[in-house]
Design a protein around this motif. Structure first.
Motif, PDB file in Angstrom:
ATOM      1  N   ASP A 159       0.834  -1.206   0.000  1.00 33.08           N
ATOM      2  CA  ASP A 159       0.000   0.000   0.000  1.00 33.08           C
ATOM      3  C   ASP A 159       0.866   1.252   0.000  1.00 33.08           C
ATOM      4  OD1 ASP A 159      -2.272  -1.555  -0.002  1.00 33.08           O
ATOM      5  OD2 ASP A 159      -2.573  -1.440   2.169  1.00 33.08           O
ATOM      6  N   SER A 160       1.970   1.215   0.744  1.00 32.19           N
ATOM      7  CA  SER A 160       2.895   2.351   0.786  1.00 32.19           C
ATOM      8  C   SER A 160       3.518   2.577  -0.593  1.00 32.19           C
ATOM      9  CB  SER A 160       3.985   2.086   1.824  1.00 32.19           C
ATOM     10  OG  SER A 160       4.960   3.114   1.804  1.00 32.19           O
ATOM     11  N   LEU A 161       3.887   1.502  -1.265  1.00 31.22           N
ATOM     12  CA  LEU A 161       4.466   1.608  -2.607  1.00 31.22           C
ATOM     13  C   LEU A 161       3.466   2.211  -3.587  1.00 31.22           C
ATOM     14  CD1 LEU A 161       6.591  -1.028  -4.465  1.00 31.22           C
ATOM     15  CD2 LEU A 161       4.555  -0.103  -5.561  1.00 31.22           C
ATOM     16  N   LEU A 162       2.241   1.706  -3.564  1.00 31.44           N
ATOM     17  CA  LEU A 162       1.223   2.207  -4.492  1.00 31.44           C
ATOM     18  C   LEU A 162       0.906   3.674  -4.232  1.00 31.44           C
ATOM     19  CD1 LEU A 162      -1.151  -0.908  -4.522  1.00 31.44           C
ATOM     20  CD2 LEU A 162       0.395  -0.166  -6.352  1.00 31.44           C
ATOM     21  N   LEU A 163       0.879   4.062  -2.952  1.00 31.66           N
ATOM     22  CA  LEU A 163       0.626   5.461  -2.617  1.00 31.66           C
ATOM     23  C   LEU A 163       1.787   6.335  -3.084  1.00 31.66           C
ATOM     24  CD1 LEU A 163      -1.071   7.615  -1.210  1.00 31.66           C
ATOM     25  CD2 LEU A 163       0.104   7.050   0.930  1.00 31.66           C
ATOM     26  N   ALA A 164       3.010   5.864  -2.884  1.00 29.00           N
ATOM     27  CA  ALA A 164       4.184   6.618  -3.327  1.00 29.00           C
ATOM     28  C   ALA A 164       4.148   6.822  -4.839  1.00 29.00           C
ATOM     29  CB  ALA A 164       5.461   5.893  -2.915  1.00 29.00           C
ATOM     30  N   ALA A 165       3.775   5.780  -5.566  1.00 31.76           N
ATOM     31  CA  ALA A 165       3.689   5.894  -7.026  1.00 31.76           C
ATOM     32  C   ALA A 165       2.604   6.885  -7.430  1.00 31.76           C
ATOM     33  CB  ALA A 165       3.408   4.520  -7.632  1.00 31.76           C
ATOM     34  N   GLU A 166       1.466   6.816  -6.748  1.00 22.44           N
ATOM     35  CA  GLU A 166       0.355   7.724  -7.046  1.00 22.44           C
ATOM     36  C   GLU A 166       0.734   9.178  -6.787  1.00 22.44           C
ATOM     37  OE1 GLU A 166      -4.186   8.568  -5.388  1.00 22.44           O
ATOM     38  OE2 GLU A 166      -3.280   6.581  -5.128  1.00 22.44           O
ATOM     39  N   GLN A 167       1.570   9.401  -5.777  1.00 21.72           N
ATOM     40  CA  GLN A 167       1.974  10.758  -5.414  1.00 21.72           C
ATOM     41  C   GLN A 167       3.204  11.234  -6.183  1.00 21.72           C
ATOM     42  OE1 GLN A 167       2.406  10.446  -1.134  1.00 21.72           O
ATOM     43  NE2 GLN A 167       0.223  10.848  -0.778  1.00 21.72           N
ATOM     44  N   GLY A 168       3.678  10.410  -7.109  1.00 21.09           N
ATOM     45  CA  GLY A 168       4.805  10.815  -7.946  1.00 21.09           C
ATOM     46  C   GLY A 168       6.149  10.768  -7.253  1.00 21.09           C
ATOM     47  N   ALA A 169       6.325   9.829  -6.332  1.00 21.71           N
ATOM     48  CA  ALA A 169       7.599   9.701  -5.624  1.00 21.71           C
ATOM     49  C   ALA A 169       8.712   9.330  -6.597  1.00 21.71           C
ATOM     50  CB  ALA A 169       7.488   8.634  -4.534  1.00 21.71           C
ATOM     51  N   ALA A 170       9.933   9.600  -6.198  1.00 15.99           N
ATOM     52  CA  ALA A 170      11.093   9.278  -7.033  1.00 15.99           C
ATOM     53  C   ALA A 170      11.162   7.779  -7.261  1.00 15.99           C
ATOM     54  CB  ALA A 170      12.373   9.765  -6.361  1.00 15.99           C
ATOM     55  N   ALA A 171      11.641   7.400  -8.442  1.00 12.46           N
ATOM     56  CA  ALA A 171      11.731   5.989  -8.788  1.00 12.46           C
ATOM     57  C   ALA A 171      12.604   5.226  -7.790  1.00 12.46           C
ATOM     58  CB  ALA A 171      12.279   5.830 -10.199  1.00 12.46           C
ATOM     59  N   GLU A 172      13.673   5.884  -7.297  1.00 17.39           N
ATOM     60  CA  GLU A 172      14.552   5.234  -6.335  1.00 17.39           C
ATOM     61  C   GLU A 172      13.803   4.834  -5.068  1.00 17.39           C
ATOM     62  OE1 GLU A 172      15.232   7.954  -7.958  1.00 17.39           O
ATOM     63  OE2 GLU A 172      17.289   7.964  -8.726  1.00 17.39           O
ATOM     64  N   GLU A 173      12.899   5.721  -4.604  1.00 20.29           N
ATOM     65  CA  GLU A 173      12.113   5.421  -3.399  1.00 20.29           C
ATOM     66  C   GLU A 173      11.203   4.223  -3.633  1.00 20.29           C
ATOM     67  OE1 GLU A 173       8.534   7.447  -0.712  1.00 20.29           O
ATOM     68  OE2 GLU A 173       9.860   8.732  -1.906  1.00 20.29           O
ATOM     69  N   ILE A 174      10.576   4.176  -4.798  1.00 17.15           N
ATOM     70  CA  ILE A 174       9.676   3.077  -5.118  1.00 17.15           C
ATOM     71  C   ILE A 174      10.448   1.766  -5.223  1.00 17.15           C
ATOM     72  CG2 ILE A 174       8.111   2.156  -6.876  1.00 17.15           C
ATOM     73  CD1 ILE A 174       7.354   5.093  -7.478  1.00 17.15           C
ATOM     74  N   MET A 175      11.638   1.826  -5.839  1.00 14.34           N
ATOM     75  CA  MET A 175      12.462   0.634  -5.941  1.00 14.34           C
ATOM     76  C   MET A 175      12.851   0.121  -4.558  1.00 14.34           C
ATOM     77  SD  MET A 175      13.040  -0.514  -9.027  1.00 14.34           S
ATOM     78  CE  MET A 175      14.515  -1.474  -8.717  1.00 14.34           C
ATOM     79  N   ASP A 176      13.163   1.027  -3.649  1.00 19.12           N
ATOM     80  CA  ASP A 176      13.555   0.613  -2.297  1.00 19.12           C
ATOM     81  C   ASP A 176      12.410  -0.115  -1.592  1.00 19.12           C
ATOM     82  OD1 ASP A 176      16.110   1.605  -2.541  1.00 19.12           O
ATOM     83  OD2 ASP A 176      15.671   3.513  -1.543  1.00 19.12           O
ATOM     84  N   ILE A 177      11.201   0.406  -1.733  1.00 16.63           N
ATOM     85  CA  ILE A 177      10.044  -0.252  -1.103  1.00 16.63           C
ATOM     86  C   ILE A 177       9.810  -1.609  -1.745  1.00 16.63           C
ATOM     87  CG2 ILE A 177       7.578  -0.091  -0.577  1.00 16.63           C
ATOM     88  CD1 ILE A 177       7.847   2.965  -0.801  1.00 16.63           C
ATOM     89  N   SER A 178       9.915  -1.655  -3.070  1.00 17.57           N
ATOM     90  CA  SER A 178       9.721  -2.913  -3.800  1.00 17.57           C
ATOM     91  C   SER A 178      10.698  -3.980  -3.315  1.00 17.57           C
ATOM     92  CB  SER A 178       9.903  -2.677  -5.300  1.00 17.57           C
ATOM     93  OG  SER A 178       9.900  -3.896  -6.015  1.00 17.57           O
TER      94      SER A 178
END
Length: 234
Positions: free
Chosen positions: A118-137
């Motif tokens: 859920d945190s990853l999907l929210l970060a993606a929806e809010q336009g977070a940096a790709a690096e942040e999304i990769m870290d959560i993944s």
């Protein structure tokens, strides 16, 4: 003694130097075939040769550079075939990790994975940096992998290190405005809730295959190791 005196910044560690070089290679700031000299690293980062050598060894273990005796370190000239094959293996291993999570993880562990998804999907929806999304993944897959055998964990970690640098951040950034890989995360989430091992494995494989396809296209567009190898399955 003046306890308020400014303390000097600590010297970079081998891991810090390796990460800095990894990002430069990923961004094509250091070209394939280019030499990386120990002496230059020592001067730039203010480190000793032993630290420089450990950093270069880390990059060599990741497949980013090749160490040549009496010559130094040279950035690897990666081909699309190599990247394609690495992601193919990663897709299979991550599929197994997702399967093991459904079959073996405790309810509390599953809940922690769902929170991170859920945190990853929210970060993606809010336009977070790709690096942040990769870290959560990667944190989610680390949780999944914890349910595998020690040997399986070692294999997953080895292939993760070798594929993580291959323009994965770039691929995510390029696909930021579309559904990108996130549809697969929804599939994985649903499967974890239902403890449906097969669907979780399919979602995980689909996620990595998506990245495989995107990274292969990036490499081809940049003229890196042009080849007739097919891109990943949708």
């Amino acid at each position: 003694m003046n306890i308020n005196a400014i303390q000097p910044d600590p010297l970079p560690t081998a891991d810090h130097v390796a990460e800095a070089l990894r990002l430069r290679i990923q961004r094509s700031e250091i070209a394939p075939g280019e030499w990386i000299r120990e002496a230059k690293l020592c001067g730039e980062f203010g480190i000793g040769r032993s630290v420089a050598r450990r950093a270069l060894r880390t990059l060599a273990d990741d497949g980013l550079i090749e160490l040549e005796e009496n010559r130094g370190a040279r950035v690897s000239e990666t081909t699309v075939e190599e990247v394609f094959d690495l992601y193919e293996v990663r897709a299979a291993l991550y599929g197994l990790a997702a399967r093991f999570a459904c079959l073996r993880a405790s309810d509390a562990a599953i809940e922690r994975m769902l929170i991170k998804i859920d945190s990853l999907l929210l970060a993606a929806e809010q336009g977070a940096a790709a690096e942040e999304i990769m870290d959560i993944s990667e944190a989610i897959f680390t949780d999944m992998t914890a349910n595998a055998s020690v040997d399986a964990q070692r294999m997953i970690e080895a292939i993760r290190r070798k594929t993580r640098w291959h323009f994965s951040y770039v691929a995510l950034a390029i696909n930021a405005n579309g559904s990108g890989p996130y549809v697969f995360w929804h599939h994985i989430r649903t499967a974890l809730v239902a403890r449906d091992a097969e669907k979780a494995a399919q979602g995980a494989r689909g996620l990595i295959n998506f990245m495989q396809d995107a990274v292969s296209r990036i490499l081809l567009a940049r003229g890196v190791g042009r080849t007739s190898v097919p891109v990943a399955r949708k």
